[in-house]
Design an enzyme around this catalytic site. Structure first.
Site, PDB file in Angstrom:
ATOM      1  N   GLN A  67      13.792  -4.834 -11.682  1.00 20.00           N
ATOM      2  CA  GLN A  67      13.701  -5.561 -10.067  1.00 20.00           C
ATOM      3  C   GLN A  67      14.568  -7.486  -9.913  1.00 20.00           C
ATOM      4  O   GLN A  67      14.893  -6.736 -10.546  1.00 20.00           O
ATOM      5  CB  GLN A  67      12.296  -5.959 -11.204  1.00 20.00           C
ATOM      6  CG  GLN A  67      10.858  -5.151 -10.167  1.00 20.00           C
ATOM      7  CD  GLN A  67      10.856  -5.117  -8.491  1.00 20.00           C
ATOM      8  OE1 GLN A  67      11.526  -6.203  -7.821  1.00 20.00           O
ATOM      9  NE2 GLN A  67      10.230  -4.551  -7.611  1.00 20.00           N
ATOM     10  N   CYS A  78       8.474 -24.263  -4.872  1.00 17.72           N
ATOM     11  CA  CYS A  78       8.315 -24.841  -3.871  1.00 17.72           C
ATOM     12  C   CYS A  78      10.038 -24.672  -3.123  1.00 17.72           C
ATOM     13  O   CYS A  78      10.827 -24.449  -4.128  1.00 17.72           O
ATOM     14  CB  CYS A  78       7.688 -26.723  -3.821  1.00 17.72           C
ATOM     15  SG  CYS A  78       9.840 -27.888  -4.391  1.00 17.72           S
ATOM     16  N   GLY A 110      12.525  -5.438  -5.056  1.00 19.60           N
ATOM     17  CA  GLY A 110      12.348  -5.951  -4.173  1.00 19.60           C
ATOM     18  C   GLY A 110      11.873  -4.278  -3.895  1.00 19.60           C
ATOM     19  O   GLY A 110      10.872  -3.590  -3.186  1.00 19.60           O
ATOM     20  N   SER A 123       3.337  -1.037  -4.298  1.00 23.38           N
ATOM     21  CA  SER A 123       4.591  -0.856  -4.745  1.00 23.38           C
ATOM     22  C   SER A 123       5.520   0.265  -4.221  1.00 23.38           C
ATOM     23  O   SER A 123       5.776   1.984  -5.092  1.00 23.38           O
ATOM     24  CB  SER A 123       3.874  -0.393  -6.315  1.00 23.38           C
ATOM     25  OG  SER A 123       4.999  -1.715  -6.612  1.00 23.38           O
ATOM     26  N   ALA A 124       5.820   0.268  -3.018  1.00 23.44           N
ATOM     27  CA  ALA A 124       6.174   1.113  -2.190  1.00 23.44           C
ATOM     28  C   ALA A 124       7.669   1.477  -2.536  1.00 23.44           C
ATOM     29  O   ALA A 124       7.907   3.012  -2.161  1.00 23.44           O
ATOM     30  CB  ALA A 124       5.621   1.541  -0.666  1.00 23.44           C
ATOM     31  N   HIS A 125       8.415   0.383  -2.743  1.00 19.39           N
ATOM     32  CA  HIS A 125       9.934   0.621  -3.535  1.00 19.39           C
ATOM     33  C   HIS A 125       9.925   1.675  -3.906  1.00 19.39           C
ATOM     34  O   HIS A 125      11.251   2.204  -3.936  1.00 19.39           O
ATOM     35  CB  HIS A 125       9.890  -0.574  -3.406  1.00 19.39           C
ATOM     36  CG  HIS A 125       9.773  -1.046  -5.712  1.00 19.39           C
ATOM     37  ND1 HIS A 125       8.283  -1.702  -5.707  1.00 19.39           N
ATOM     38  CD2 HIS A 125      10.207  -0.353  -6.524  1.00 19.39           C
ATOM     39  CE1 HIS A 125       8.562  -1.950  -6.820  1.00 19.39           C
ATOM     40  NE2 HIS A 125       9.099  -1.174  -7.574  1.00 19.39           N
TER      41      HIS A 125
HETATM   42  P1  NAD Z   1       2.676  -4.228  -8.607  1.00 19.47           P
HETATM   43  O1  NAD Z   1       3.592  -2.437  -9.326  1.00 19.47           O
HETATM   44  O2  NAD Z   1       2.391  -5.229  -9.119  1.00 19.47           O
HETATM   45  O3  NAD Z   1       1.616  -4.219  -7.606  1.00 19.47           O
HETATM   46  C1  NAD Z   1       1.178  -3.012  -6.486  1.00 19.47           C
HETATM   47  C2  NAD Z   1       0.575  -2.607  -6.383  1.00 19.47           C
HETATM   48  O4  NAD Z   1       0.090  -1.304  -5.376  1.00 19.47           O
HETATM   49  C3  NAD Z   1      -0.248  -2.536  -7.784  1.00 19.47           C
HETATM   50  O5  NAD Z   1      -1.232  -2.862  -8.360  1.00 19.47           O
HETATM   51  C4  NAD Z   1      -0.544  -0.976  -7.586  1.00 19.47           C
HETATM   52  O6  NAD Z   1      -2.190   0.135  -8.134  1.00 19.47           O
HETATM   53  C5  NAD Z   1      -0.999  -1.232  -6.062  1.00 19.47           C
HETATM   54  N1  NAD Z   1      -1.170   0.522  -5.233  1.00 19.47           N
HETATM   55  C6  NAD Z   1       0.212   1.805  -4.757  1.00 19.47           C
HETATM   56  N2  NAD Z   1      -0.414   2.470  -4.134  1.00 19.47           N
HETATM   57  C7  NAD Z   1      -1.634   2.114  -3.949  1.00 19.47           C
HETATM   58  C8  NAD Z   1      -2.326   2.924  -2.618  1.00 19.47           C
HETATM   59  N3  NAD Z   1      -1.623   4.130  -1.913  1.00 19.47           N
HETATM   60  N4  NAD Z   1      -2.895   2.007  -2.449  1.00 19.47           N
HETATM   61  C9  NAD Z   1      -3.375   1.058  -2.639  1.00 19.47           C
HETATM   62  N5  NAD Z   1      -3.265   0.026  -3.639  1.00 19.47           N
HETATM   63  C10 NAD Z   1      -1.547   0.591  -4.612  1.00 19.47           C
HETATM   64  O7  NAD Z   1       3.790  -5.062  -7.656  1.00 19.47           O
HETATM   65  P2  NAD Z   1       3.820  -6.200  -7.475  1.00 19.47           P
HETATM   66  O8  NAD Z   1       4.684  -7.457  -8.418  1.00 19.47           O
HETATM   67  O9  NAD Z   1       2.859  -6.508  -6.857  1.00 19.47           O
HETATM   68  O10 NAD Z   1       5.266  -5.820  -5.984  1.00 19.47           O
HETATM   69  C11 NAD Z   1       4.464  -5.262  -5.049  1.00 19.47           C
HETATM   70  C12 NAD Z   1       5.791  -4.968  -3.895  1.00 19.47           C
HETATM   71  O11 NAD Z   1       5.764  -5.643  -3.008  1.00 19.47           O
HETATM   72  C13 NAD Z   1       6.817  -3.983  -4.391  1.00 19.47           C
HETATM   73  O12 NAD Z   1       7.195  -2.962  -4.482  1.00 19.47           O
HETATM   74  C14 NAD Z   1       7.861  -5.369  -5.110  1.00 19.47           C
HETATM   75  O13 NAD Z   1       9.109  -4.945  -4.697  1.00 19.47           O
HETATM   76  C15 NAD Z   1       7.581  -6.198  -2.892  1.00 19.47           C
HETATM   77  N6  NAD Z   1       7.540  -7.493  -3.204  1.00 19.47           N
HETATM   78  C16 NAD Z   1       7.682  -8.159  -1.737  1.00 19.47           C
HETATM   79  C17 NAD Z   1       7.884  -9.515  -2.362  1.00 19.47           C
HETATM   80  C18 NAD Z   1       8.150 -10.557  -0.816  1.00 19.47           C
HETATM   81  O14 NAD Z   1       7.957 -11.555  -0.920  1.00 19.47           O
HETATM   82  N7  NAD Z   1       7.708 -10.174  -0.039  1.00 19.47           N
HETATM   83  C19 NAD Z   1       7.919  -9.945  -3.417  1.00 19.47           C
HETATM   84  C20 NAD Z   1       8.147  -9.684  -4.786  1.00 19.47           C
HETATM   85  C21 NAD Z   1       7.149  -7.857  -4.999  1.00 19.47           C
END
Ligand code: NAD
Length: 558
Positions: free
Chosen positions: A135, A415, A497, A270-272
């Site tokens: 990650q 921050c 990500g 966690s669509a990635h």
């Molecule tokens: P994580 O795996 O800890 O949490 C993701 C959650 O999504 C899990 O709790 C899972 O149960 C849930 N989930 C999966 N499929 C689902 C569905 N069909 N319906 C409802 N819930 C569902 O991951 P995270 O650390 O929370 O990161 C989530 C995503 O965001 C990742 O793809 C990550 O890369 C991305 N991300 C984005 C940013 C940003 O700033 N935009 C920052 C960090 C992470």
């Protein structure tokens, strides 16, 4: 304490805890710092699943396996300041000769030659024990729990409010999927921004963790109950966050049929990772776990179809008035692969809200008190408020964070700071350590999601002015700049990500241990790092960044 005693006390799998206090276990703070932060990343208070060494973001790991964990600990306890440890996808592979101002640890995670950079090839290597998914901050040992993304999420919601709701999110409903490691920051960020929030996660345990850590106000498995709560809060103009157990696609479908249209709609499931992250529609969690093992190909296909359906509902919500944006999980890409040809009809959050900050060299500056004492963070908060006394936005953020953000593991703070501010803050922290105003050194790091450290065409570099979205020379230059500057540990990762094949990014952490050596390194690294953001965006033609090059005297003035 000898090595075995250390392992028993701090790293008896899956119970990990960083040592605290000001006594060294390693030979210097330069190695004690990565040791404590590595263990902190795996602490159950911080990590989502320590038993599998998973820190956050689907399957983002801190080390490849438990043998690698022990070996990393052993080496960090023993090595001196004239060598640097090399870590390849979570496994320590050797020491190289260096010097006290060089990084103590150099990390490369999940990197693959571009034509082989697919989840399928990665999974094959992983199954043979040859790789791990790092990650962003999981494999580079600077994850600080949900707070790590809290301010970024807060800034995004506030900016969305400024842009579309006259700066007022009162009685506005934000809906999103995912309440896990980073996504779990959404409910608190939303309520801090003054909104009502409905978050949906298939995994009740994940939601409960956010309830326990006070990131979330209420949870339920009952759709009608959740809707009752949020509509009442909207009506009364109260802030509230609700976690609903369920599939996000199903909940969006119901909301549409009930004509409940969120003001703001996004998603952080966690669509990635369509295989080990996203849970397809129609499967229980247990069925999903089983199918991941028994039929990964069918699972992935189902996942892509579910994402297409999910995005289809998001597009319909957008048509009906929701301000809809992608939140950095590559959902649009996989929905597109699953058959939703209009998946990219809504924007990503970076071009929509964040890029102007990147042009100022701003990004998620974070720091951790290695003492383990929350008072040290409160001291840094107070000193920062003095140092930037004219910055009302920052003062408001720090004041609210003190009140509302619970610490997870070693106390930490985040921050967003920009060019020149990061350097000033770092040197001030070093002075606090030197004068004994905090009880032990502080480490300063950041997310790889920063202004000049990442190439990610569906996220941080989406829609660059000059079309250079996919050019990954920039994060490599960032890595070199921070290595040359003397960060305490540096890292270069692939796939953070947005998943394997879609991003390359660099990380850095630098220690403030109160020494003159640290002051020199801090000054260089905390100049170089945001400077890379300004160089990158000026080169792409952004006026603000071009102006910043002039303002900060960065036009080859040697
Ligand atoms: P994580 O795996 O800890 O949490 C993701 C959650 O999504 C899990 O709790 C899972 O149960 C849930 N989930 C999966 N499929 C689902 C569905 N069909 N319906 C409802 N819930 C569902 O991951 P995270 O650390 O929370 O990161 C989530 C995503 O965001 C990742 O793809 C990550 O890369 C991305 N991300 C984005 C940013 C940003 O700033 N935009 C920052 C960090 C992470």
């Amino acid at each position: 304490m000898n090595y075995s005693e250390f392992i028993e006390k701090y790293a008896s799998h899956p119970h990990y805890k960083a040592p605290t206090g000001n006594q060294l276990q390693a030979r210097s703070w330069q190695t004690e710092a990565p040791l404590r932060m590595f263990l902190n990343n795996l602490d159950a208070e911080v990590a989502e699943d320590p038993a599998n060494l998973i820190v956050y973001g689907g399957t983002g790991q801190a080390a490849r396996n438990t043998d690698a964990v022990k070996e990393i600990i052993r080496i960090l306890l023993e090595m001196d300041e004239n060598v640097s440890l090399l870590v390849q996808s979570g496994k320590p592979i050797g020491l190289v000769r260096s010097h006290p101002q060089a990084p103590r640890v150099m990390i490369a995670n999940s990197n693959l030659v571009p034509a082989w950079a697919t989840w399928e090839h990665f999974e094959e290597l992983k199954s043979r024990g040859l790789m791990m998914y790092g990650q962003m901050t999981a494999g580079s040992w600077i994850y600080i729990g949900s707070q790590g993304i809290l301010q970024g999420t807060f800034e995004t919601f506030v900016e969305c409010g400024r842009k579309y709701f006259n700066g007022n999110l009162n009685s506005k409903l934000i809906v999103s999927g995912g309440i896990g490691g980073m996504s779990g920051a959404q409910p608190l960020a939303a309520t801090m921004a003054g909104a009502v929030f409905l978050g949906v996660d298939v995994d009740a345990e994940r939601i409960k963790k956010r309830l326990d850590t006070r990131y979330l106000d209420k949870m339920t498995s009952d759709y009608s109950e959740a809707i009752g709560w949020i509509l009442e809060a909207k009506e009364k103009g109260e802030v509230l966050s609700v976690g609903l157990v369920g599939d996000i696609g199903d909940v969006l479908e119901k909301l549409l049929s009930d004509s409940i249209i969120p003001d703001i709609l996004t998603d952080q499931t966690s669509a990635h990772d369509p295989l080990h992250g996203y849970v397809p529609n129609g499967l229980t969690l247990k069925e999903a776990y089983e199918m991941r093992k028994s039929n990964p190909t069918a699972y992935k296909e189902r996942s892509l179809k579910s994402m297409a359906r999910h995005v289809g509902f998001m597009l319909e919500m957008q048509k009906r008035g929701s301000i809809t944006f992608d939140y950095g999980n590559n959902l649009r890409e996989f929905a597109h692969q699953g058959g939703e040809i209009h998946a990219f009809d809504y924007d990503g959050f970076v071009p929509k809200f964040i890029r102007p900050l990147f042009c100022d060299g701003k990004g998620p500056f974070r720091w951790v008190a290695l003492s383990g004492d929350p008072e040290d963070i409160f001291t840094t908060d107070r000193e920062l408020m003095k140092l930037f006394s004219e910055n009302e936005h920052l003062i408001k953020w720090l004041t609210e964070a003190q009140e509302k953000v619970p610490f997870q593991g070693l106390p930490s703070r985040i921050c967003w700071l920009g060019m020149s501010e990061r350097e000033k803050a770092g040197l001030m922290f070093n002075q606090l350590v030197k004068e004994g105003k905090v009880k032990a050194p502080i480490v300063i790091g950041r997310d790889h999601l920063d202004c000049g450290s990442v190439a990610s065409p569906n996220r941080e570099t989406e829609g660059m002015l000059d079309g250079s979205d996919a050019v990954s020379d920039w994060p490599l230059l960032n890595l070199m700049a921070n290595t040359g500057g003397g960060a305490t540990w540096v890292s270069f990762h692939h796939g953070g990500g947005v998943g394997i094949g879609y991003s390359q990014h660099a990380g850095m952490v630098v220690i403030a241990d109160g020494t003159d050596r640290a002051a020199e390194c801090l000054s260089r690294v905390l100049y170089n790092d945001p400077a890379m953001g300004i160089y990158r965006h000026a080169d792409a033609g952004y006026e603000i960044a071009i102006e910043n090059r002039r303002k900060f005297d960065m036009n080859f003035n040697l």
